[in-house]
Design an enzyme around this catalytic site. Structure first.
Site, PDB file in Angstrom:
ATOM      1  N   GLU A 125       9.526 -15.068  -5.902  1.00  0.00           N
ATOM      2  CA  GLU A 125       9.931 -13.695  -6.266  1.00  0.00           C
ATOM      3  C   GLU A 125      11.356 -13.651  -6.811  1.00  0.00           C
ATOM      4  OE1 GLU A 125       7.446 -11.064  -2.923  1.00  0.00           O
ATOM      5  OE2 GLU A 125       9.516 -11.592  -2.528  1.00  0.00           O
TER       6      GLU A 125
ATOM      7  N   HIS B 254      11.192 -17.632   1.713  1.00  0.00           N
ATOM      8  CA  HIS B 254      10.137 -17.318   2.671  1.00  0.00           C
ATOM      9  C   HIS B 254       8.814 -17.913   2.224  1.00  0.00           C
ATOM     10  CE1 HIS B 254       9.506 -14.019  -0.211  1.00  0.00           C
ATOM     11  NE2 HIS B 254       8.519 -13.462   0.469  1.00  0.00           N
TER      12      HIS B 254
ATOM     13  N   HIS C 179       2.263  -5.572  -4.258  1.00  0.00           N
ATOM     14  CA  HIS C 179       1.581  -6.489  -3.339  1.00  0.00           C
ATOM     15  C   HIS C 179       0.145  -6.020  -3.135  1.00  0.00           C
ATOM     16  CE1 HIS C 179       5.909  -6.838  -2.687  1.00  0.00           C
ATOM     17  NE2 HIS C 179       5.695  -8.061  -2.261  1.00  0.00           N
TER      18      HIS C 179
ATOM     19  N   HIS D 122      13.087  -7.333  -0.438  1.00  0.00           N
ATOM     20  CA  HIS D 122      12.318  -6.100  -0.209  1.00  0.00           C
ATOM     21  C   HIS D 122      11.325  -6.233   0.959  1.00  0.00           C
ATOM     22  CE1 HIS D 122       9.531  -7.636  -3.689  1.00  0.00           C
ATOM     23  NE2 HIS D 122       9.108  -8.107  -2.549  1.00  0.00           N
TER      24      HIS D 122
END
Lengths: 113, 279
Positions: free
Chosen positions: B242, B195, B59, B12
């Site tokens: 995530e 990431h 977030h 995302h």
């Protein structure tokens, strides 16, 4: 239990607690009016959130790794970055100790920004 | 009854949102990503889903560490578009499905003992909206499906374990199947893949790990249910954790579900994965 990972911050409760003032300040930046207030008078804005002198200095110096180490969550840091004209990749380059151009040169497809 | 017809695991990455809004999807650096979703949307059109359950993380747009839930389910008729600190994207409100949300909440809490935080308001942001943009693009008439946000704490440790996320998916499937109305449901597990966005290791990616994760998701998700946060973070970067949300999606489709699409593109700082399953 989590073990430290080199060159990596793991955002746990200890960091979250340490960074609570910084993260509350960042959280406020989700409002357009607060973003304007921050840009208009950064010092007054920081005082409103009760930042310590050391925390204020990190924001003044745009010391992004320092802010992470002081408990700013990365997704909160992005909001200060945006309000100060520092996108994710600029902040990342600084955290890696590189210029923006040096950092971009390490990427597979640098146009995907 | 309700039926989970498909599961989708997908990244995302926030920069996808402005690329969609500014119509830059045909640019060479972005085209490989968007092209991968063309067959996915054709396939979804054939499956005719009514509702998407989007497993995502906020977030710091609408949730904050003052009170931070481990699992939070939206129980509303609609969800506003949030401001993450960069302005509010010009997108229509997302229609919810209150009856299904209420049924899921009751079933998950009473039958399956997942003690969710139940939210009458959630302003959704890129974690939720980018997957919607890619799979269910909106038109002048709004979004083509109703959607239910299921927010997971993947940013403030202690996080739920991978196994707990997988079990939540299994419970979600069982809960959907006792819903009295006929509904076709898609579950999306979002985030990742590799990431890291801070420290000297900023920009770390690991395609080998990401491909292994996709392989296991297809072949043996129970292996992934036992993966530790430590291993994911060491191999794939701190923010790659995530990926535990993809396990909720995998748990929600049948163990024998067929993998339909698979794609991987890692241009800048995130391994952007895509995998789909049909029940």
């Amino acid at each position: 239990m989590l073990r430290p990972i080199p060159d990596t911050s793991i955002f746990d409760l200890r960091l979250a607690r340490r960074g609570r003032r910084l993260n509350r300040l960042c959280s406020a930046l989700c409002s357009p009016a607060e973003r304007e207030a921050f840009k208009r008078d950064e010092e007054a804005f920081m005082s409103r959130f009760g930042l310590t002198d050391a925390e204020k200095e990190l924001i003044r110096k745009r010391d992004f790794q320092g802010l992470i180490d002081a408990g700013t969550n990365i997704y909160y840091l992005l909001k200060i970055g945006s309000a100060t004209g520092n996108g994710l990749y600029k902040m990342g380059a600084q955290m890696r100790g590189e210029t923006y151009e040096q950092f971009l040169a390490t990427r597979n497809i640098r146009g995907a920004v | 009854m309700g039926r989970i017809v498909a599961g989708i695991g997908l990244s995302h990455v926030p920069s996808i949102g402005p690329v969609v809004d500014r119509k830059r999807t045909e640019e060479p650096a972005w085209k490989p990503l968007f092209d991968a979703y063309v067959p996915v949307r054709e396939w979804l059109a054939r499956l005719k889903p009514d509702v998407a359950i989007v497993v995502y993380n906020d977030h710091a747009a609408d949730f904050s560490f003052d009170k931070y839930p481990t699992f939070a389910l939206g129980v509303a008729e609609r969800y506003a578009i949030g401001d993450e600190g960069f302005g509010t994207r010009q997108l229509p409100e997302v229609p919810g499905d209150f009856d299904l949300s209420a049924h899921l909440a009751e079933s998950l809490v009473y039958e399956h003992e997942f003690d969710l935080t139940l939210c009458q308001e959630i302003a959704v942001e890129h974690g939720f909206l980018v997957p919607m943009n890619l799979c269910f693009p909106h038109t002048a008439n709004g979004w083509p499906v109703r959607a239910i946000p299921l927010q997971v704490n993947v940013i403030q440790h202690p996080l739920p374990t991978a196994r707990r996320c997988y079990r939540l998916g299994e419970a979600l499937r069982a809960a959907v199947e006792t819903f009295p109305k006929d509904l076709n449901i898609v579950v999306m597990g979002t985030g990742g893949m590799s990431h890291q966005l801070q420290g000297k290791r900023f920009g770390h990616m690991n395609e080998k790990f990401d491909q292994w994760f996709l392989d296991q998701l297809e072949a043996d998700p129970e292996v992934l249910a036992h993966i530790s946060h430590q291993k994911i973070m060491e191999e794939a970067g701190a923010e790659a954790v995530e990926l535990i949300m993809w396990l909720t999606m995998r748990g929600a489709v049948s163990p024998r579900a067929r993998r339909i699409h698979r794609h991987y593109y890692a241009p800048m700082t995130t391994g952007m994965g895509l995998i789909t399953f049909e029940s």
